[in-house]
Write an enzyme that holds these catalytic residues in place. Structure first.
Site, PDB file in Angstrom:
ATOM      1  N   SER A  14       0.889  -1.016  -0.122  1.00  0.00           N
ATOM      2  CA  SER A  14       0.004   0.042  -0.104  1.00  0.00           C
ATOM      3  C   SER A  14       0.816   1.111   0.005  1.00  0.00           C
ATOM      4  CB  SER A  14      -0.994  -0.065   1.353  1.00  0.00           C
ATOM      5  OG  SER A  14      -1.767  -1.110   1.191  1.00  0.00           O
ATOM      6  N   CYS A  15       0.234   2.350  -0.427  1.00  0.00           N
ATOM      7  CA  CYS A  15       0.791   3.633  -0.400  1.00  0.00           C
ATOM      8  C   CYS A  15       1.513   3.919   1.016  1.00  0.00           C
ATOM      9  CB  CYS A  15      -0.395   4.901  -0.490  1.00  0.00           C
ATOM     10  SG  CYS A  15       0.170   6.462  -0.091  1.00  0.00           S
ATOM     11  N   PRO A  16       2.863   4.513   1.035  1.00  0.00           N
ATOM     12  CA  PRO A  16       3.542   4.958  -0.033  1.00  0.00           C
ATOM     13  C   PRO A  16       4.430   3.908  -0.421  1.00  0.00           C
ATOM     14  CG  PRO A  16       4.507   5.672   1.930  1.00  0.00           C
ATOM     15  CD  PRO A  16       3.468   4.883   2.422  1.00  0.00           C
TER      16      PRO A  16
END
Lengths: 76, 209
Positions: A14-16
């Site tokens: 997932s981000c980042p």
């Protein structure tokens, strides 16, 4: 200047993390080389666009295959 | 900027100088070009004040700082009050569901329908059952892992590696009776508001978290 294709598998991250992993890989590459990134985070489509715009690296392609995204970035 | 402008107009041919309107137009264009050039060549900067010491609140500063660093920005993070917990050598960050009605209470295991249930647990239970926070923290860590979200430790390491300036509030250290040995050696400075404010003033983006 070689165009050796390097790859980062950022699937299920997932981000980042996809951006951070890509940045790290780019740091270790030579100018003109191409990095291929695999991701599953839908937010990464916009994020890689913005990342390339900011850093000056060239986003060669951004594709979607099923639930997966493939980006190709040429190092500045 | 004015010196630059004077120098440029001085190099104009004499007849153009007589024509004020033309000169104005020329100057406006040149000024706009120059501003654009300065803007494009500038390294963007981010400064964050990090004030919370729980696991959930540890994410925003570290995500934003690490991402900004990856974009080539200059980043400063000032850790003050409970935010200093995020700079401890041993991270023991917990999450509290008590008094946090925005936090979904879901189970990170079991069949999909089970994971979808948002457990409505009364405050009285959350406050009264010993170890409730430990359980909530454990479940949150599992959820984070399942979703492919980075750990705080990992994000902090990226920040350090990318040269993010981690600044610690000296006043908080004294106030809470900490010693500098409790904290990671990568801290760039033990400073106060008077040091951080001028940094924030020059930053393009300044956030309080």
């Amino acid at each position: 200047m070689s165009n050796t294709l390097q790859e980062v598998d950022a699937r299920k991250l997932s981000c980042p993390l996809p951006i951070l992993r890509a940045k790290k890989a780019l740091d270790g590459m030579d100018q003109g080389q191409v990095l291929r990134i695999l991701a599953t985070d839908p937010g990464s489509v916009m994020d890689f666009e913005s990342f390339c715009k900011q850093t000056g690296n060239e986003l060669l392609s951004s594709e979607q295959n099923g639930g997966e995204y493939v980006f190709q970035i040429r190092k500045k | 900027m004015s010196t630059q402008a004077e120098k440029s107009s001085a190099s104009l041919p004499g007849d153009l100088l007589k024509h004020g309107a033309a000169l104005d137009a020329w100057f406006d264009q040149r000024f706009a070009d120059k501003l654009k050039e300065i803007e494009e060549n500038k390294t963007p900067s981010l400064s964050i004040i990090s004030t919370k010491g729980t696991m959930d609140w540890a994410y925003p500063p570290f995500i934003l700082a690490s991402t900004a660093a990856a974009l080539g920005w200059e980043v400063n993070v000032f850790f003050t009050f409970y935010g200093l917990e995020l700079l401890k050598k041993d991270l023991h960050l917990e999450v509290s569901a008590l008094g946090n009605p925005g936090m979904p209470m879901k189970m990170p295991f079991g069949p999909k329908w089970f994971q979808g249930i948002n457990w409505n647990i009364p405050n009285l239970v959350m406050a009264g059952v010993p170890g409730f926070e430990k359980v909530a923290t454990g479940l949150m860590k599992k959820t984070v892992k399942n979703s492919g979200v980075a750990s705080i430790q990992e994000l902090r390491d990226v920040c350090i590696e990318a040269g993010v300036n981690l600044l610690a509030c000296q006043m908080t250290v004294d106030l809470f009776g900490y010693t500098r040995d409790d904290f990671i050696p990568e801290i760039k400075g033990w400073v106060g508001a008077a040091t951080f404010l001028p940094i924030a003033r020059k930053s393009d983006v300044s956030l309080f978290i």
